[in-house]
Structure formats: structure tokens, C-alpha cells
Design a protein around this motif. Structure first.
Motif, PDB file in Angstrom:
ATOM      1  N   LEU A 266       0.822  -1.207   0.000  1.00 22.22           N
ATOM      2  CA  LEU A 266       0.000   0.000   0.000  1.00 22.22           C
ATOM      3  C   LEU A 266       0.858   1.260   0.000  1.00 22.22           C
ATOM      4  O   LEU A 266       0.489   2.261  -0.622  1.00 22.22           O
ATOM      5  N   ARG A 267       1.990   1.227   0.675  1.00 23.74           N
ATOM      6  CA  ARG A 267       2.895   2.388   0.713  1.00 23.74           C
ATOM      7  C   ARG A 267       3.386   2.727  -0.685  1.00 23.74           C
ATOM      8  O   ARG A 267       3.545   3.896  -1.042  1.00 23.74           O
ATOM      9  N   ASN A 268       3.747   1.701  -1.481  1.00 26.29           N
ATOM     10  CA  ASN A 268       3.994   1.847  -2.919  1.00 26.29           C
ATOM     11  C   ASN A 268       5.192   2.737  -3.262  1.00 26.29           C
ATOM     12  O   ASN A 268       5.198   3.421  -4.286  1.00 26.29           O
ATOM     13  N   LEU A 269       6.233   2.724  -2.455  1.00 24.79           N
ATOM     14  CA  LEU A 269       7.427   3.503  -2.761  1.00 24.79           C
ATOM     15  C   LEU A 269       8.412   2.664  -3.577  1.00 24.79           C
ATOM     16  O   LEU A 269       8.349   1.431  -3.583  1.00 24.79           O
ATOM     17  N   SER A 270       9.333   3.343  -4.237  1.00 26.48           N
ATOM     18  CA  SER A 270      10.374   2.660  -5.005  1.00 26.48           C
ATOM     19  C   SER A 270      11.577   3.577  -5.129  1.00 26.48           C
ATOM     20  O   SER A 270      11.470   4.798  -4.995  1.00 26.48           O
ATOM     21  N   PHE A 271      12.743   2.976  -5.400  1.00 25.84           N
ATOM     22  CA  PHE A 271      13.958   3.776  -5.601  1.00 25.84           C
ATOM     23  C   PHE A 271      14.967   2.970  -6.406  1.00 25.84           C
ATOM     24  O   PHE A 271      14.871   1.753  -6.544  1.00 25.84           O
ATOM     25  N   LYS A 272      15.951   3.679  -6.910  1.00 24.04           N
ATOM     26  CA  LYS A 272      17.131   3.072  -7.516  1.00 24.04           C
ATOM     27  C   LYS A 272      18.282   4.039  -7.290  1.00 24.04           C
ATOM     28  O   LYS A 272      18.078   5.261  -7.207  1.00 24.04           O
ATOM     29  N   SER A 273      19.493   3.502  -7.174  1.00 24.19           N
ATOM     30  CA  SER A 273      20.634   4.367  -6.888  1.00 24.19           C
ATOM     31  C   SER A 273      21.931   3.729  -7.361  1.00 24.19           C
ATOM     32  O   SER A 273      22.104   2.509  -7.268  1.00 24.19           O
ATOM     33  N   ASN A 274      22.828   4.565  -7.852  1.00 19.69           N
ATOM     34  CA  ASN A 274      24.205   4.156  -8.088  1.00 19.69           C
ATOM     35  C   ASN A 274      24.995   4.376  -6.809  1.00 19.69           C
ATOM     36  O   ASN A 274      24.784   5.364  -6.097  1.00 19.69           O
TER      37      ASN A 274
ATOM     38  N   PHE B 256      31.190   6.042   0.817  1.00 20.48           N
ATOM     39  CA  PHE B 256      30.484   5.855  -0.444  1.00 20.48           C
ATOM     40  C   PHE B 256      29.519   7.008  -0.717  1.00 20.48           C
ATOM     41  O   PHE B 256      29.075   7.711   0.199  1.00 20.48           O
ATOM     42  N   TYR B 257      29.234   7.183  -1.995  1.00 19.49           N
ATOM     43  CA  TYR B 257      28.295   8.205  -2.477  1.00 19.49           C
ATOM     44  C   TYR B 257      27.077   7.506  -3.058  1.00 19.49           C
ATOM     45  O   TYR B 257      27.202   6.504  -3.761  1.00 19.49           O
ATOM     46  N   PHE B 258      25.884   8.036  -2.773  1.00  7.92           N
ATOM     47  CA  PHE B 258      24.648   7.468  -3.312  1.00  7.92           C
ATOM     48  C   PHE B 258      23.711   8.601  -3.698  1.00  7.92           C
ATOM     49  O   PHE B 258      23.842   9.731  -3.214  1.00  7.92           O
ATOM     50  N   ASP B 259      22.764   8.308  -4.568  1.00  5.33           N
ATOM     51  CA  ASP B 259      21.847   9.344  -5.068  1.00  5.33           C
ATOM     52  C   ASP B 259      20.525   8.676  -5.454  1.00  5.33           C
ATOM     53  O   ASP B 259      20.301   8.352  -6.622  1.00  5.33           O
ATOM     54  N   PRO B 260      19.609   8.450  -4.500  1.00  2.00           N
ATOM     55  CA  PRO B 260      18.361   7.737  -4.805  1.00  2.00           C
ATOM     56  C   PRO B 260      17.470   8.501  -5.772  1.00  2.00           C
ATOM     57  O   PRO B 260      17.309   9.720  -5.665  1.00  2.00           O
ATOM     58  N   ARG B 261      16.877   7.764  -6.702  1.00  2.00           N
ATOM     59  CA  ARG B 261      15.968   8.316  -7.708  1.00  2.00           C
ATOM     60  C   ARG B 261      14.736   7.422  -7.796  1.00  2.00           C
ATOM     61  O   ARG B 261      14.744   6.285  -7.331  1.00  2.00           O
ATOM     62  N   THR B 262      13.701   7.940  -8.438  1.00  2.00           N
ATOM     63  CA  THR B 262      12.513   7.122  -8.665  1.00  2.00           C
ATOM     64  C   THR B 262      11.866   7.516  -9.981  1.00  2.00           C
ATOM     65  O   THR B 262      12.053   8.647 -10.470  1.00  2.00           O
TER      66      THR B 262
ATOM     67  N   TYR C  39       8.444   8.333 -12.082  1.00  2.00           N
ATOM     68  CA  TYR C  39       7.104   8.815 -11.780  1.00  2.00           C
ATOM     69  C   TYR C  39       6.528   9.491 -13.018  1.00  2.00           C
ATOM     70  O   TYR C  39       7.122  10.421 -13.561  1.00  2.00           O
ATOM     71  N   GLN C  40       5.415   8.963 -13.495  1.00  2.00           N
ATOM     72  CA  GLN C  40       4.711   9.504 -14.658  1.00  2.00           C
ATOM     73  C   GLN C  40       5.631   9.680 -15.865  1.00  2.00           C
ATOM     74  O   GLN C  40       5.628  10.703 -16.541  1.00  2.00           O
ATOM     75  N   GLY C  41       6.444   8.667 -16.115  1.00  2.00           N
ATOM     76  CA  GLY C  41       7.301   8.655 -17.297  1.00  2.00           C
ATOM     77  C   GLY C  41       8.611   9.401 -17.156  1.00  2.00           C
ATOM     78  O   GLY C  41       9.391   9.453 -18.106  1.00  2.00           O
ATOM     79  N   ASN C  42       8.890   9.963 -15.992  1.00  2.00           N
ATOM     80  CA  ASN C  42      10.133  10.690 -15.762  1.00  2.00           C
ATOM     81  C   ASN C  42      10.869  10.112 -14.553  1.00  2.00           C
ATOM     82  O   ASN C  42      10.271   9.446 -13.701  1.00  2.00           O
ATOM     83  N   THR C  43      12.168  10.384 -14.486  1.00  2.00           N
ATOM     84  CA  THR C  43      12.994   9.961 -13.361  1.00  2.00           C
ATOM     85  C   THR C  43      13.398  11.188 -12.549  1.00  2.00           C
ATOM     86  O   THR C  43      13.877  12.175 -13.115  1.00  2.00           O
ATOM     87  N   TYR C  44      13.205  11.128 -11.235  1.00  2.00           N
ATOM     88  CA  TYR C  44      13.474  12.270 -10.368  1.00  2.00           C
ATOM     89  C   TYR C  44      14.466  11.898  -9.275  1.00  2.00           C
ATOM     90  O   TYR C  44      14.384  10.808  -8.698  1.00  2.00           O
ATOM     91  N   ARG C  45      15.373  12.833  -9.004  1.00  2.00           N
ATOM     92  CA  ARG C  45      16.255  12.693  -7.845  1.00  2.00           C
ATOM     93  C   ARG C  45      15.447  12.995  -6.593  1.00  2.00           C
ATOM     94  O   ARG C  45      14.743  14.003  -6.522  1.00  2.00           O
ATOM     95  N   LEU C  46      15.562  12.124  -5.590  1.00  2.00           N
ATOM     96  CA  LEU C  46      14.721  12.250  -4.409  1.00  2.00           C
ATOM     97  C   LEU C  46      15.314  13.145  -3.322  1.00  2.00           C
ATOM     98  O   LEU C  46      14.575  13.803  -2.586  1.00  2.00           O
ATOM     99  N   LYS C  47      16.622  13.175  -3.197  1.00  2.00           N
ATOM    100  CA  LYS C  47      17.231  13.959  -2.129  1.00  2.00           C
ATOM    101  C   LYS C  47      16.829  15.431  -2.180  1.00  2.00           C
ATOM    102  O   LYS C  47      16.452  16.008  -1.144  1.00  2.00           O
ATOM    103  N   PRO C  48      16.890  16.131  -3.320  1.00  2.00           N
ATOM    104  CA  PRO C  48      16.528  17.552  -3.334  1.00  2.00           C
ATOM    105  C   PRO C  48      15.054  17.803  -2.993  1.00  2.00           C
ATOM    106  O   PRO C  48      14.705  18.917  -2.565  1.00  2.00           O
ATOM    107  N   LEU C  49      14.208  16.792  -3.160  1.00  2.00           N
ATOM    108  CA  LEU C  49      12.773  16.976  -2.904  1.00  2.00           C
ATOM    109  C   LEU C  49      12.422  16.841  -1.426  1.00  2.00           C
ATOM    110  O   LEU C  49      11.311  17.214  -1.028  1.00  2.00           O
ATOM    111  N   GLN C  50      13.338  16.312  -0.625  1.00  2.00           N
ATOM    112  CA  GLN C  50      13.127  16.168   0.818  1.00  2.00           C
ATOM    113  C   GLN C  50      11.755  15.547   1.112  1.00  2.00           C
ATOM    114  O   GLN C  50      10.893  16.153   1.750  1.00  2.00           O
ATOM    115  N   THR C  51      11.581  14.324   0.648  1.00  2.00           N
ATOM    116  CA  THR C  51      10.285  13.654   0.762  1.00  2.00           C
ATOM    117  C   THR C  51       9.885  13.331   2.201  1.00  2.00           C
ATOM    118  O   THR C  51       8.740  12.953   2.446  1.00  2.00           O
ATOM    119  N   GLU C  52      10.817  13.462   3.147  1.00  2.00           N
ATOM    120  CA  GLU C  52      10.460  13.343   4.561  1.00  2.00           C
ATOM    121  C   GLU C  52      10.710  14.653   5.309  1.00  2.00           C
ATOM    122  O   GLU C  52      10.787  14.678   6.538  1.00  2.00           O
TER     123      GLU C  52
END
Length: 265
Positions: free
Chosen positions: A89-97, A132-138, A140-153
Motif C-alpha cells: 500500500l505504501r507503494n514507494l520505489s527507488f534506484k541508486s548508483n 560511499f556516495y549514493f543518489d536515490p531516484r525514482t 514517476y509519470q514517465g520521468n525519473t526524479y532525484r529524491l534527495k533535493p525533494l526532501q520527501t520526509e
């Protein structure tokens, strides 16, 4: 005699560099990466990604070695793959290098000497430290967004973190110059934001902004959405971790040999 003396002088001059050349190995590795954290809470291997890198190893006698490596891995996961209804139900996702620099010590179970076939292989344990360096993305609606700048929490976190690699492997020196092996290292990290999920839903949840929409994506699978300010979003009681497993091949510079003096007529 003059040639023998000359050879001796060359041998003494190169002694230190020759010893270091014999002890050093340069290598590359390739394998897989996997992530464990707030989305992959049940230690699934459904989303393994590629990994690889290069390293140098300095053999400290026959029982220990010191290794430094630059490594890359790609990790990902999505709630839709979880067995837990809440995560579905939470339905979150991510990918990161992940880009990692690590240093660790290896302990050989057996005596290891590359130039002696009797001692040319050994299992080993490893432990050390990494950054290490990481940069989570997801997506959404056909586009890929970096999550860190959006401060989702509603929090700003660092994209650089420390880790503690622990693991082991097996290596075999099939010639003096070349060795092969397999190694696995679990990384205990010091961040809970490798997947951009940690604690609770922020105040902007459901406000119609991109940040709010990516903070609570439950509305894509259920109505009404499950997220609201202050509700648990992640599992803040433990950090996120990742794993590298791969095969490697390494090369040691060949020992310098003193040329045989020619006969003086």
C-alpha cells in the motif's frame, strides 16, 4: 668480474622496489550488488544489480593482506515486490548508483605464498572501512526524479556516508603473476537514506507538489491514500546496508632477475 659487480650494484639498488613489486597485486572485479533496508526489509534478492571495480592489494607476509578498492554498484527495490501488505500500500520505489572507496584487512586461513604451489590458495576473512556516495531516484509519470533535493520526509541528508565492510572470500594464485578468486562483502552503512525512506510522513504529504506526491504514493494503488503527517513511513531503528559479491583477477609485477654475466674472453 666487472659484470658481476655491476649486476650486484643493480640488484642492491632495486632491492626495495623489487620487494614491493612482489608484494603488490593490481586487479579488477565484477559481480552483483544488493540492498537491504526500509523497502527490502525481508532480505530479498529480487533486485540484484551489476557491480564491479578495481583494486590493489599489498600482501603483509603470508597471513595478512591490505586492500584498497574503488567500486561501483547499482541497487534498487520497490514496495510492490514486498510480501507485507503495508509496503504494498505504501507503494514507494527507488534506484541508486553507489560509488565506494574502501580499505580493509584480509586474514588468510592458510599460509599464502604465490610462488609456492603448496601455499598458492587460501580462504580469508575481511574487515575494514569504506566511504560511499549514493543518489536515490525514482520513476514517476514517465520521468525519473532525484529524491534527495525533494526532501520527501522534510529532511536534508548527506549523499556521502561511511560503511563497515565485513565478509570473506577465496583466492588462488595459478601462476606467480596471476591470481583469481571470489569475494563477498556486506556493507554496514551509517545512513538510513540509501533508499530515501527512514522515519515519518512530512507536513507536505498530499499538498499536490511533486515532493508531496513522491512522499506518499499510496494513492496510486488505494483510495484514500494511507499517508498523513507524522505517520510511520520507514523503519528508523536501523540503517540501510548493501552487499557486493564478485569474482576477481589480479596481477603481480614479475620479479626482476639479474642477467647472467657473459664470459669474458
Amino acid at each position: 668480474m666487472r659484470k658481476k659487480i655491476g649486476c650486484l650494484i643493480i640488484a642492491i639498488t632495486l632491492l626495495e622496489s623489487n620487494v614491493h613489486a612482489q608484494d603488490l597485486e593490481y586487479g579488477v572485479w565484477a559481480g552483483i550488488a544488493n540492498y537491504f533496508g526500509d523497502l527490502n526489509y525481508n532480505a530479498s534478492f529480487e533486485y540484484i544489480g551489476p557491480a564491479g571495480g578495481f583494486f590493489f592489494r599489498y600482501n603483509l607476509g603470508t597471513r595478512f593482506a591490505f586492500k584498497q578498492a574503488l567500486s561501483y554498484g547499482r541497487v534498487a527495490f520497490e514496495d510492490a515486490r514486498s510480501d507485507f501488505v503495508y509496503q504494498q500500500l505504501r507503494n514507494l520505489s527507488f534506484k541508486s548508483n553507489i560509488f565506494e572507496f574502501s580499505s580493509h584487512v584480509e586474514f588468510h586461513f592458510f599460509r599464502y605464498e604465490k610462488d609456492r604451489s603448496r601455499f598458492s590458495f587460501t580462504p580469508y576473512l575481511l574487515a575494514g572501512i569504506s566511504v560511499f556516495y549514493f543518489d536515490p531516484r525514482t520513476d514517476y509519470q514517465g520521468n525519473t526524479y532525484r529524491l534527495k533535493p525533494l526532501q520527501t520526509e522534510g529532511k536534508n541528508y548527506s549523499s556521502i556516508s561511511l560503511g563497515i565492510p565485513v565478509g570473506g572470500g577465496f583466492k588462488y594464485s595459478f601462476t606467480y603473476d596471476w591470481a583469481i578468486g571470489i569475494e563477498g562483502g556486506y556493507r554496514k552503512s551509517f545512513t538510513d537514506y540509501l533508499d530515501d525512506v527512514s522515519s515519518v510522513y512530512p507536513v507536505q504529504t498530499g499538498d499536490g507538489t511533486l515532493s508531496g506526491s513522491l512522499s506518499d504514493r499510496s494513492g496510486e494503488v488505494t483510495d484514500p491514500p494511507i499517508g498523513f503527517e507524522g505517520k510511520q513511513r520507514g523503519f528508523a531503528e536501523r540503517f540501510d546496508d548493501y552487499l557486493f559479491i564478485g569474482i576477481f583477477i589480479s596481477y603481480s609485477p614479475r620479479r626482476e632477475k639479474c642477467p647472467k654475466p657473459s664470459k669474458i674472453p
